[in-house]
Write a protein that holds these residues in place. Structure first.
Motif, PDB file in Angstrom:
ATOM      1  N   THR B 176       2.266 -23.998  16.180  1.00 39.18           N
ATOM      2  CA  THR B 176       1.601 -23.107  17.133  1.00 39.18           C
ATOM      3  C   THR B 176       0.338 -22.505  16.523  1.00 39.18           C
ATOM      4  N   ARG B 177       0.446 -22.110  15.264  1.00 41.80           N
ATOM      5  CA  ARG B 177      -0.722 -21.513  14.601  1.00 41.80           C
ATOM      6  C   ARG B 177      -1.875 -22.513  14.530  1.00 41.80           C
ATOM      7  N   ILE B 178      -1.549 -23.758  14.189  1.00 35.93           N
ATOM      8  CA  ILE B 178      -2.602 -24.778  14.082  1.00 35.93           C
ATOM      9  C   ILE B 178      -3.179 -25.069  15.468  1.00 35.93           C
ATOM     10  N   LYS B 179      -2.318 -25.015  16.467  1.00 40.73           N
ATOM     11  CA  LYS B 179      -2.806 -25.191  17.841  1.00 40.73           C
ATOM     12  C   LYS B 179      -3.792 -24.065  18.204  1.00 40.73           C
ATOM     13  N   GLU B 180      -3.503 -22.860  17.758  1.00 37.41           N
ATOM     14  CA  GLU B 180      -4.432 -21.745  18.005  1.00 37.41           C
ATOM     15  C   GLU B 180      -5.773 -21.983  17.298  1.00 37.41           C
ATOM     16  N   PHE B 181      -5.700 -22.525  16.075  1.00 38.62           N
ATOM     17  CA  PHE B 181      -6.930 -22.901  15.360  1.00 38.62           C
ATOM     18  C   PHE B 181      -7.749 -23.854  16.228  1.00 38.62           C
ATOM     19  N   HIS B 182      -7.051 -24.814  16.839  1.00 44.41           N
ATOM     20  CA  HIS B 182      -7.753 -25.822  17.639  1.00 44.41           C
ATOM     21  C   HIS B 182      -8.240 -25.313  18.989  1.00 44.41           C
ATOM     22  N   ALA B 183      -7.810 -24.131  19.370  1.00 44.15           N
ATOM     23  CA  ALA B 183      -8.399 -23.531  20.573  1.00 44.15           C
ATOM     24  C   ALA B 183      -9.854 -23.125  20.309  1.00 44.15           C
ATOM     25  N   PHE B 184     -10.209 -22.985  19.035  1.00 44.04           N
ATOM     26  CA  PHE B 184     -11.549 -22.476  18.708  1.00 44.04           C
ATOM     27  C   PHE B 184     -12.294 -23.323  17.686  1.00 44.04           C
ATOM     28  N   ASN B 185     -11.639 -24.367  17.174  1.00 45.04           N
ATOM     29  CA  ASN B 185     -12.247 -25.189  16.123  1.00 45.04           C
ATOM     30  C   ASN B 185     -11.890 -26.659  16.363  1.00 45.04           C
ATOM     31  N   SER B 186     -12.828 -27.541  16.060  1.00 49.83           N
ATOM     32  CA  SER B 186     -12.584 -28.955  16.342  1.00 49.83           C
ATOM     33  C   SER B 186     -12.145 -29.773  15.126  1.00 49.83           C
ATOM     34  N   LEU B 187     -12.167 -29.195  13.931  1.00 49.94           N
ATOM     35  CA  LEU B 187     -11.794 -29.949  12.722  1.00 49.94           C
ATOM     36  C   LEU B 187     -10.344 -30.435  12.773  1.00 49.94           C
ATOM     37  N   PRO B 188     -10.106 -31.682  12.388  1.00 47.68           N
ATOM     38  CA  PRO B 188      -8.712 -32.117  12.239  1.00 47.68           C
ATOM     39  C   PRO B 188      -8.009 -31.300  11.145  1.00 47.68           C
ATOM     40  N   VAL B 189      -6.702 -31.158  11.278  1.00 50.73           N
ATOM     41  CA  VAL B 189      -5.898 -30.439  10.286  1.00 50.73           C
ATOM     42  C   VAL B 189      -4.726 -31.328   9.887  1.00 50.73           C
ATOM     43  N   LEU B 190      -4.570 -31.521   8.584  1.00 53.36           N
ATOM     44  CA  LEU B 190      -3.436 -32.312   8.112  1.00 53.36           C
ATOM     45  C   LEU B 190      -2.359 -31.376   7.562  1.00 53.36           C
ATOM     46  N   GLY B 191      -1.187 -31.418   8.183  1.00 51.84           N
ATOM     47  CA  GLY B 191      -0.028 -30.669   7.682  1.00 51.84           C
ATOM     48  C   GLY B 191       0.631 -31.487   6.585  1.00 51.84           C
ATOM     49  N   LEU B 192       0.540 -30.993   5.360  1.00 51.50           N
ATOM     50  CA  LEU B 192       0.979 -31.738   4.182  1.00 51.50           C
ATOM     51  C   LEU B 192       2.300 -31.128   3.703  1.00 51.50           C
ATOM     52  N   ARG B 193       3.398 -31.878   3.879  1.00 53.26           N
ATOM     53  CA  ARG B 193       4.713 -31.350   3.501  1.00 53.26           C
ATOM     54  C   ARG B 193       4.857 -31.310   1.979  1.00 53.26           C
ATOM     55  N   GLU B 194       5.755 -30.467   1.520  1.00 58.04           N
ATOM     56  CA  GLU B 194       5.963 -30.299   0.082  1.00 58.04           C
ATOM     57  C   GLU B 194       6.493 -31.594  -0.524  1.00 58.04           C
TER      58      GLU B 194
END
Lengths: 235, 235
Positions: B176-194
């Motif tokens: 959800t947080r990353i989705k909020e980022f994408h409401a205002f930013n177009s950069l891709p985001v990679l969720g990198l698991r431990e």
């Protein structure tokens, strides 16, 4: 005299939006026909209109008309003329950025300090502290400052989450993050669990709801506070 | 040619500091007698010396002397002369603030882009993206900017955490947080698991470790990427 409800969350698990607080809100806003809604935190990036509509449905149940601040041409005047305020949750970085951008942070603080009733949930509660530096939110936008309303003389961590002993995740726990804050800042931080709220009447700040809250102070062990505790000693 | 290991975490559950990466690091830093350590993120507020000592013990196992950047009078020169870099985890706001305060952000980016091998873990990986705006960290200090090294053409979310279906907590999930980022930013985001890391060789970016990673793009459904995936398509 300040008159605020500062809640950890708008919504409890299995609950509806604001329902657990509704009896409180009826009293809190008893002299209000209208309340000014500040939807700037925009959870999930929804529009200001969508967010206002969602909250307005709840306020209608207690015969209050909720008006979104974004619909006013002169937002400063809207704040000065408001009978009551509700700042909803979402992203604190977004909320703070927008309050500064519209030059509303100071006037909102001044107006609430004079006694206009205020309700905050989540991000809307975060901004009641001296700074937003103990938010859980993602920095999706760069605010001009981390200073916030300063309605209470400490900081909040809404949605406070106890460490999960079963977790195999190596990211920092909430407690560790607050401890890091205290490596560089001396302000007390109150971890407010979901279902707790602060009732502020003048300088008196009372912990409400059924749960304990967790108080973090620099160079001290965290302390569990019972509901009903008067937090004015943090002044 | 860029040569970076960008890891989600320094430490796996039940593991020791950096142990799962050690065979990789031996190859990565094979031409280095010394590596410059950037301890500015200071997990838990420990001192730069304490943090450097902790990391130095691990590097000693592969016959590398780790030197803390804070021990150099001229830190820019230390960067320019370094044989390799390791930026450790902790708080990203603190790390970024210190890099800007010491005027090191640009020179570090330039030097790594020229080919000096770099290792980042957690906060030290966050800064490899274009901005630090998808960090999980608490904003305990106000950085002059959220812009970071830009070693890869997207943003990272280290310690990526899948939603917990059993949770009764109402705070936002990471997604959800990353989705909020994408409401205002177009950069891709990679969720990198431990346990995952990115191996960057020039413009080629490969997902490594045993796990999938989760790619978030604006206005698109999240996508699971297999280990070994070449992420250069995000260019």
């Amino acid at each position: 005299m300040k008159n605020c409800i500062i809640a950890s969350t708008s919504t409890l698990y299995n609950g509806e939006y604001l329902d657990y607080l509704l009896p409180e809100l009826q009293l809190h806003f008893k002299d209000c026909k209208t309340v000014l809604f500040i939807p700037f935190a925009r959870p999930g990036g929804i529009t200001h209109d969508e967010y206002t509509s969602k909250a307005a449905i709840v306020f209608a149940k207690i015969n209050i008309v909720l008006k979104g601040i974004h619909t006013f041409e002169n937002q400063k005047e809207a704040i000065q003329n408001a009978e009551g305020f509700f700042t909803g949750g979402g992203n604190t970085f977004l909320l703070v950025t927008q309050l500064y951008k519209n030059d509303l942070m100071n006037i909102l603080a001044e107006t609430v300090k004079k006694g206009t009733p205020y309700l905050g949930t989540s991000a809307g509660s975060n901004i009641c502290g001296l700074t937003m530096q103990t938010t859980n939110d993602m920095p999706i936008i760069y605010p001009p400052s981390f200073q916030t309303l300063g309605l209470i003389p400490f900081n909040l961590n809404p949605h406070y989450l106890d460490p999960d002993d079963q977790s195999k995740h190596m990211g920092e726990t909430r407690e560790t993050r607050i401890k890091e804050f205290h490596a560089f800042n001396s302000l007390p931080v109150l971890g407010l669990r979901e279902g707790s709220w602060l009732d502020v009447k003048g300088e008196k700040i009372t912990l409400r709801g059924n749960l304990q809250a967790r108080l973090f102070r620099q160079n001290q062990l965290p302390q569990e506070l019972e509901t009903g505790t008067d937090l004015s000693f943090l002044n």
